[in-house]
Design a protein around this motif. Sequence first.
Motif, PDB file in Angstrom:
ATOM      1  N   GLY A  18       0.794  -1.215   0.000  1.00 46.13           N
ATOM      2  CA  GLY A  18       0.000   0.000   0.000  1.00 46.13           C
ATOM      3  C   GLY A  18       0.833   1.274   0.000  1.00 46.13           C
ATOM      4  O   GLY A  18       0.380   2.315  -0.466  1.00 46.13           O
ATOM      5  N   SER A  19       2.072   1.166   0.458  1.00 46.18           N
ATOM      6  CA  SER A  19       2.911   2.360   0.551  1.00 46.18           C
ATOM      7  C   SER A  19       4.023   2.448  -0.490  1.00 46.18           C
ATOM      8  O   SER A  19       4.665   3.485  -0.596  1.00 46.18           O
ATOM      9  N   ILE A  20       4.274   1.389  -1.264  1.00 44.19           N
ATOM     10  CA  ILE A  20       5.443   1.462  -2.169  1.00 44.19           C
ATOM     11  C   ILE A  20       5.177   1.185  -3.642  1.00 44.19           C
ATOM     12  O   ILE A  20       6.055   1.401  -4.451  1.00 44.19           O
ATOM     13  N   ARG A  22       2.203   0.916  -7.179  1.00 47.85           N
ATOM     14  CA  ARG A  22       0.870   1.174  -7.721  1.00 47.85           C
ATOM     15  C   ARG A  22       0.481   0.162  -8.795  1.00 47.85           C
ATOM     16  O   ARG A  22      -0.682  -0.110  -8.988  1.00 47.85           O
ATOM     17  N   HIS A  41      -4.768   0.495  -6.435  1.00 52.01           N
ATOM     18  CA  HIS A  41      -3.681  -0.217  -7.098  1.00 52.01           C
ATOM     19  C   HIS A  41      -4.210  -1.023  -8.282  1.00 52.01           C
ATOM     20  O   HIS A  41      -5.375  -1.387  -8.330  1.00 52.01           O
TER      21      HIS A  41
END
Length: 176
Positions: A18-20, A22, A41
């Motif tokens: 979720g943070s690194i 797409r 994503h």
Amino acid sequence: GDDWRTVPDLAAAVALVGSIGRRVFLGIGTAASAFAPLVEHWFLVRLVEARKLSLANHELVLGRGPFALADEIALLARHRIDLVVTKGSGGAATEAKLAAARAAKLPVVMIARPEIAAAQGGGSEAALAWIEALQDRATGRGGGHGGKLRPCSMFGCLSPRSPRWLCRSPRRSPRN
């Protein structure tokens, strides 16, 4: 160098992805549906057989490894993948995928193998309990006969199925 991030389990992988990334390549089989909460994503999911996934934005690609390095590099480039998620299973099945991520300088989220504690002491009864616990964890339920492994009727082979004709012992012929 490599940007590989090992996480202990699927939930940690979802949180990290979720943070690194797409546009994410999921090489984790049917566990891909765990990423459903990440609706912003896009996922490229490789499975052996087609099945419905609960991901909002995804494309399914079918195949069984091992895969050629050139094919993996092309797959990642064609779909503009910016993150690879895989299980730390080792072996040839994941080798090309990891090499392709390395060549493209992509980060990899590696889901660690679950730790399996060996039965300590207690002899065969403790070993059977350990095997039954693994079976229950792997299937989400026990096997046949209430989840208890028991000897087959002919040779004492450990099997959740005890009819003689299901025994797979090399010491017996199919007609016995």
